[in-house]
Design a protein around this motif. Structure first.
Motif, short mmCIF file in Angstrom:
data_model
loop_
_atom_site.label_atom_id
_atom_site.label_comp_id
_atom_site.label_asym_id
_atom_site.label_seq_id
_atom_site.Cartn_x
_atom_site.Cartn_y
_atom_site.Cartn_z
N LEU A 1 20.35 -20.82 34.12
CA LEU A 1 21.16 -19.71 34.60
C LEU A 1 22.67 -19.96 34.44
O LEU A 1 23.47 -19.04 34.63
CB LEU A 1 20.83 -19.41 36.06
CG LEU A 1 19.40 -18.92 36.32
CD1 LEU A 1 19.15 -18.74 37.82
CD2 LEU A 1 19.11 -17.63 35.57
N ILE B 1 13.90 -18.83 30.18
CA ILE B 1 14.00 -18.46 31.59
C ILE B 1 12.73 -17.76 32.04
O ILE B 1 12.17 -18.06 33.10
CB ILE B 1 15.23 -17.56 31.83
CG1 ILE B 1 16.51 -18.40 31.77
CG2 ILE B 1 15.13 -16.85 33.18
CD1 ILE B 1 17.78 -17.60 31.87
N TYR C 1 10.46 -19.45 34.90
CA TYR C 1 10.32 -18.67 36.14
C TYR C 1 8.86 -18.30 36.39
O TYR C 1 8.38 -18.32 37.54
CB TYR C 1 11.18 -17.41 36.06
CG TYR C 1 11.18 -16.61 37.34
CD1 TYR C 1 11.82 -17.09 38.48
CD2 TYR C 1 10.54 -15.37 37.42
CE1 TYR C 1 11.82 -16.38 39.66
CE2 TYR C 1 10.53 -14.64 38.59
CZ TYR C 1 11.17 -15.14 39.71
OH TYR C 1 11.17 -14.43 40.89
N LEU D 1 18.76 -14.82 39.44
CA LEU D 1 18.09 -14.38 38.22
C LEU D 1 18.32 -12.89 37.97
O LEU D 1 18.57 -12.48 36.83
CB LEU D 1 16.59 -14.67 38.33
CG LEU D 1 15.72 -14.21 37.16
CD1 LEU D 1 16.17 -14.83 35.85
CD2 LEU D 1 14.25 -14.54 37.42
#
Length: 339
Positions: A179, A204, A208, A247
């Motif tokens: 991030l 990501i 995640y 996010l």
């Protein structure tokens, strides 16, 4: 990139090819490996197709990964071009995802760009490209280390739940690093940055998703874990709640900036508040419900049923009552008999 800079960059690449050719001949190394790396990491910021040559060599024989990575490391250590550096990191990122056992055993990156400074940056004042490259490198380096540890670790003595929680903590660290990778200025809206950002966004989504999947498994067992594990789990849930907000902001930033992959659907999971409260109760030792006491008379005994979350406990207390015809009774029996 101006016409003059393009010309200078092309000359540098040709010079590197000549040097690689003579170095290979003098040391009996394979010329094609060095040439493939130079072409794949050329100074042309619009050409990323030549990286296919590298993968053709690897697919032909996984053992080719060693000389190819060696050639790439040598080029990365020497370069002061943000174009070459980003291409090198993108190449390593693609290699990591090619799922070849030899690559999975590499671990950390074999070169260091954590202090990279572009040749056109002012001394002591790194610009946006420099910061982007440094953060991208730090993530890939740590990712390689964590995945290597996961693939090669021996059986551990710690409980399975603890192992899951430790793994989750490492993945959350990786997500934090991801991030932080983003362009910091409008002048970075160039083709190569968008290509790199597409890879970052895909990563990501993958990290995640892994985190959400593992958290879901942990929450299924939340009622059977101890205080230590509950403390670890609670810390992870709180971090997940923070990362959820970060996010969302990151994806919105990428959409506004023009990163194409950011427009793909990703479900941002919300942590149930009741799960957080349950962990807090376990940690604070408040897992038992308030005790309910029911008293009834059985013969000359008072019978109490004390119900908790875990057990049903009956305590019988013998107490003698005084009647008129009870004479010379010495008293009462004070002892409690518990079952």
């Amino acid at each position: 990139m101006s016409t003059l800079k393009k010309a200078v960059a092309a000359i540098k690449d040709k010079k590197s090819l000549v040097v690689a050719y003579f170095s290979a001949r003098s040391s009996h190394r394979n010329l094609d490996f060095g040439a493939a790396i130079i072409k794949a990491t050329s100074h042309d910021e619009y050409d990323i197709r030549k990286s296919r040559i590298v993968f053709q060599w690897i697919l032909a024989s996984p053992n080719n990964i060693y000389p190819l990575v060696g050639a790439l490391s040598k080029r990365m250590r020497k370069t002061r071009s943000w174009v070459v550096a980003i291409k090198g990191l993108m190449l390593m990122h693609d290699l990591i995802h090619c799922k070849i056992p030899v690559v999975e055993k590499m671990g950390r990156l074999p070169f260091d760009l954590s202090t990279f400074i572009d040749g056109h940056s002012r001394l002591g004042k790194p610009k946006g490209f420099d910061i982007f490259i440094r953060r991208y490198f730090v993530f890939l380096d740590e990712r390689g280390a964590i995945w290597f540890e996961e693939e090669n670790k021996n059986a551990e003595d710690s409980p399975l739940m603890v192992q899951k929680l430790l793994k989750l903590r490492k993945w959350q660290i990786l997500l934090d690093m991801l991030l932080k990778i983003k362009p910091l200025a409008d002048d970075m809206k160039v083709y190569l940055i968008f290509e790199a950002m597409d890879r970052v966004v895909i990563e990501i989504f993958d990290v995640y998703s892994r985190i959400c999947s593992e958290i879901a498994e942990v929450l299924l067992e939340v009622h059977s874990i101890g205080k230590l594990q509950a403390s670890m789990a609670l810390e992870i849930l709180r971090t997940a709640m923070t990362q959820r907000e970060e996010l969302s902001r990151y994806i919105e930033f990428c959409k506004e900036y023009g990163v194409l992959k950011a427009n793909e659907v990703i479900t941002v999971t919300e942590i149930p508040e009741e799960d957080v409260k349950e962990l807090e109760r376990i940690i604070n030792g408040e897992e038992e419900k308030q005790m309910a006491v029911v008293v009834r008379e059985e013969h000359n005994a008072s019978v109490e049923h004390r119900e908790t979350k875990e057990t049903l406990k009956t305590i019988i207390t013998y107490k003698w009552e005084a009647f008129d015809d009870d004479i010379n009774i010495p008293g009462e029996i004070p002892d409690l008999i518990s079952f």
